[in-house]
Design an enzyme around this catalytic site. Structure first.
Site, mmCIF file in Angstrom:
data_model
loop_
_atom_site.group_PDB
_atom_site.id
_atom_site.type_symbol
_atom_site.label_atom_id
_atom_site.label_comp_id
_atom_site.label_asym_id
_atom_site.label_seq_id
_atom_site.Cartn_x
_atom_site.Cartn_y
_atom_site.Cartn_z
ATOM 1 N N GLY A 1 -8.063 -58.065 143.105
ATOM 2 C CA GLY A 1 -7.849 -59.184 142.194
ATOM 3 C C GLY A 1 -8.985 -60.178 142.076
ATOM 4 N N GLY A 2 -10.145 -59.844 142.635
ATOM 5 C CA GLY A 2 -11.278 -60.778 142.544
ATOM 6 C C GLY A 2 -11.568 -61.172 141.107
ATOM 7 N N LYS A 3 -11.654 -60.153 140.245
ATOM 8 C CA LYS A 3 -11.988 -60.462 138.846
ATOM 9 C C LYS A 3 -10.776 -61.010 138.107
ATOM 10 C CE LYS A 3 -15.601 -57.829 140.011
ATOM 11 N NZ LYS A 3 -15.683 -56.877 141.121
ATOM 12 N N CYS B 1 -19.780 -51.595 141.726
ATOM 13 C CA CYS B 1 -20.498 -52.185 142.854
ATOM 14 C C CYS B 1 -21.341 -51.096 143.507
ATOM 15 C CB CYS B 1 -19.539 -52.834 143.850
ATOM 16 S SG CYS B 1 -18.352 -51.703 144.572
HETATM 17 N N1 SAM Z 1 -11.562 -55.376 140.130
HETATM 18 C C1 SAM Z 1 -11.197 -55.388 141.517
HETATM 19 C C2 SAM Z 1 -11.553 -56.743 142.119
HETATM 20 O O1 SAM Z 1 -12.404 -57.412 141.576
HETATM 21 O O2 SAM Z 1 -10.916 -57.134 143.100
HETATM 22 C C3 SAM Z 1 -11.850 -54.265 142.275
HETATM 23 C C4 SAM Z 1 -11.534 -52.930 141.692
HETATM 24 S S1 SAM Z 1 -12.056 -51.552 142.656
HETATM 25 C C5 SAM Z 1 -13.742 -51.574 142.386
HETATM 26 C C6 SAM Z 1 -11.504 -50.221 141.694
HETATM 27 C C7 SAM Z 1 -10.008 -50.023 141.626
HETATM 28 O O3 SAM Z 1 -9.745 -48.881 140.796
HETATM 29 C C8 SAM Z 1 -9.338 -49.732 142.943
HETATM 30 O O4 SAM Z 1 -8.353 -50.697 143.218
HETATM 31 C C9 SAM Z 1 -8.721 -48.354 142.785
HETATM 32 O O5 SAM Z 1 -7.445 -48.225 143.390
HETATM 33 C C10 SAM Z 1 -8.615 -48.220 141.302
HETATM 34 N N2 SAM Z 1 -8.624 -46.816 140.838
HETATM 35 C C11 SAM Z 1 -8.882 -45.703 141.557
HETATM 36 N N3 SAM Z 1 -8.746 -44.597 140.791
HETATM 37 C C12 SAM Z 1 -8.405 -45.005 139.584
HETATM 38 C C13 SAM Z 1 -8.100 -44.340 138.364
HETATM 39 N N4 SAM Z 1 -8.169 -43.018 138.266
HETATM 40 N N5 SAM Z 1 -7.748 -45.100 137.309
HETATM 41 C C14 SAM Z 1 -7.703 -46.440 137.413
HETATM 42 N N6 SAM Z 1 -7.974 -47.104 138.520
HETATM 43 C C15 SAM Z 1 -8.322 -46.412 139.599
#
Ligand code: SAM
Length: 462
Positions: free
Chosen positions: A108-110, A226
């Site tokens: 949830g950062g963004k 990232c």
């Molecule tokens: N935006 C978040 C933040 O700022 O806190 C970080 C997101 S993290 C980089 C990517 C997220 O994509 C993860 O929570 C993961 O569970 C999810 N994810 C993994 N596979 C996915 C898929 N096939 N479709 C959509 N989301 C997916």
């Protein structure tokens, strides 16, 4: 920290002379920490935290470490986030009133930052595919006090049926090879292999195909990772431009230490310089890539109006008794009624604020359809934790201000004996240093504990 040999060789080849500085910064193990203030909170700058190192590219961002157990974090005044991650929501340039989708949102950062930018106007749909992570997302968003957020736990493709062409902006903060996490979380190194970036890129293309369908014609798509891997970053940006010819890359402002995207990492298109690379040897952050796309098709009318005609079938209406309990609660707490009755919906006996203009969610895995106001139990209404966090104590009539010691006891689950001023029995908004943190119920001078069990701190922190 031991970086994989293949990783070192790869970046030596890609970065040439620059590789030494890049690899040294990763191996330094020195993690850049940061935090954001939450503009949704009353007097949001009144925090007992060092604000002497503001970031010039995020209005609410600062360098420095905060603890998750502090009053400020627990009440949603502060959110811990590494500095480069903060530039993603900033680059999205969200305006109040827009409909935003954060497609890969947990933890949830963004999303928390996007919610702050919406200022309670418009809608943020925060989606997370992983159920466990979606619950953490809900906790973090709840703390912000945002009132215009729907939280879903869906596969991106499943959203298309309900939200096709709906959103003004879609953020895909993609699951990636996480090379920018190596310093912060060395376990990320163990997932890495030469093939991993390509596998992640394949998954990202699938997610982005859905994102494209969810975007309104004329809307904006923001893609971020990232990682430093060109197979994701520039090559995915180039793929988007080739696959969807109406998309144009928008130039993102580069502050000191921010690099351009590198055309030579993909198909050589000069416009890839418009993207941003945040490298840890140039920028005080762990690393990110951000590309923002504008769709150039003509914009249709706003979709919210179309959604208005739909019925919200997952909800049931309030019974006359429930209406009475809610009205009574509002009268005592606010001296007036809160929310239009058309925006009050019940799901599994929980009362939510769900704006009647928002799209209906039938058939989707819903974590929160809107702001949780409380739950109807036998002959009574219990206000929700999330509702408390959304309130400005200045507009509440029944407020009990607790000391830091009392707050500590309360968030550990203890009831409190109230000594002074006889308080009438009933529900009170609880504050500490004027920051709302829960509802509590007074019964004969005892403040009964209603702090959510899952959030209780085993030992408090000041
Ligand atoms: N935006 C978040 C933040 O700022 O806190 C970080 C997101 S993290 C980089 C990517 C997220 O994509 C993860 O929570 C993961 O569970 C999810 N994810 C993994 N596979 C996915 C898929 N096939 N479709 C959509 N989301 C997916």
């Amino acid at each position: 920290m031991n970086l994989p040999v293949k990783f070192i060789e790869k970046y030596q080849q890609l970065l040439g002379e620059e590789a030494t500085a890049f690899l040294t910064s990763l191996q330094s193990g020195k993690v850049q920490k940061g935090f954001r203030l939450n503009p949704l909170k009353p007097n949001f700058k009144q925090v007992r935290t060092d604000l002497s190192r503001p970031l010039n590219y995020v209005a609410t961002g600062y360098l420095g470490a905060i603890t998750g157990r502090s009053l400020e974090h627990q009440t949603g005044y502060l959110y811990s986030q590494e500095p480069s991650a903060m530039y993603v929501a900033e680059a999205a340039a969200v305006q109040p009133g827009e409909c935003i989708l954060d497609l890969c949102a947990a933890p949830g950062g963004k999303s928390t930052q996007l919610a702050g930018k919406l200022q309670g106007q418009g809608l943020l749909v925060a989606n997370e595919i992983d159920a466990k992570r979606a619950r953490v997302l809900a906790e973090n968003l709840e703390r912000t006090g945002a009132t215009n957020v729907q939280i879903l736990n869906e596969q991106p493709a499943k959203l298309i049926k309900k939200f096709k062409g709906f959103f003004d902006k879609v953020l895909v903060d993609a699951p990636c090879s996480g090379e920018g996490m190596f310093r912060k979380d060395p376990a990320a190194i163990t997932y890495w292999s030469v093939d991993y970036p390509r596998e992640c890129a394949n998954r990202q293309r699938e997610i982005l195909k859905s994102a494209w369908q969810l975007l309104k014609p004329g809307g904006q798509l923001i893609y971020s990772t990232c990682t430093f891997a060109p197979e994701e970053d520039e090559q995915i940006a180039a793929w988007l431009l080739a696959e969807y010819p109406t998309l144009k890359l928008l130039p993102l402002k580069k502050y000191s230490g921010m690099d351009n995207g590198r055309p030579e990492f993909a198909d050589g298109r000069a416009e890839l310089t418009r993207a941003v690379r945040l490298f840890p040897h140039h920028f005080q952050g762990e690393g990110h890539f951000i590309a923002k796309f504008q769709d150039t098709q003509p914009q249709p009318g706003r979709r919210l109006k179309r959604a208005k005609k739909r019925s919200n079938q997952i909800f049931r209406a309030l019974s006359p008794n429930e209406q009475g309990y809610w009205r009574e609660f509002c009268q005592l707490q606010f001296g007036r009624q809160l929310f239009k009755s058309v925006d009050l919906r019940v799901l599994n006996d929980k009362l939510y604020y769900v704006n009647h203009n928002w799209p209906e969610l039938t058939g989707l895995r819903v974590v929160r359809p809107g702001l949780e106001l409380g739950v109807f139990k036998k002959k009574r209404f219990e206000p929700a934790y999330g509702f408390a966090l959304s309130l400005n104590p200045a507009f509440c009539q029944r407020v009990i201000e607790l000391s830091l010691d009392q707050w500590n006891q309360y968030v550990q689950g203890q009831p409190l004996q109230l000594s002074s001023n006889k308080q009438p029995n009933g529900w009170y908004l609880l504050t500490c240093q004027q920051k709302a943190f829960s509802f509590g119920k007074v019964a004969n001078q005892v403040l009964k504990n209603y702090f959510p069990k899952g959030l209780r701190l085993r030992y408090g922190q000041r």
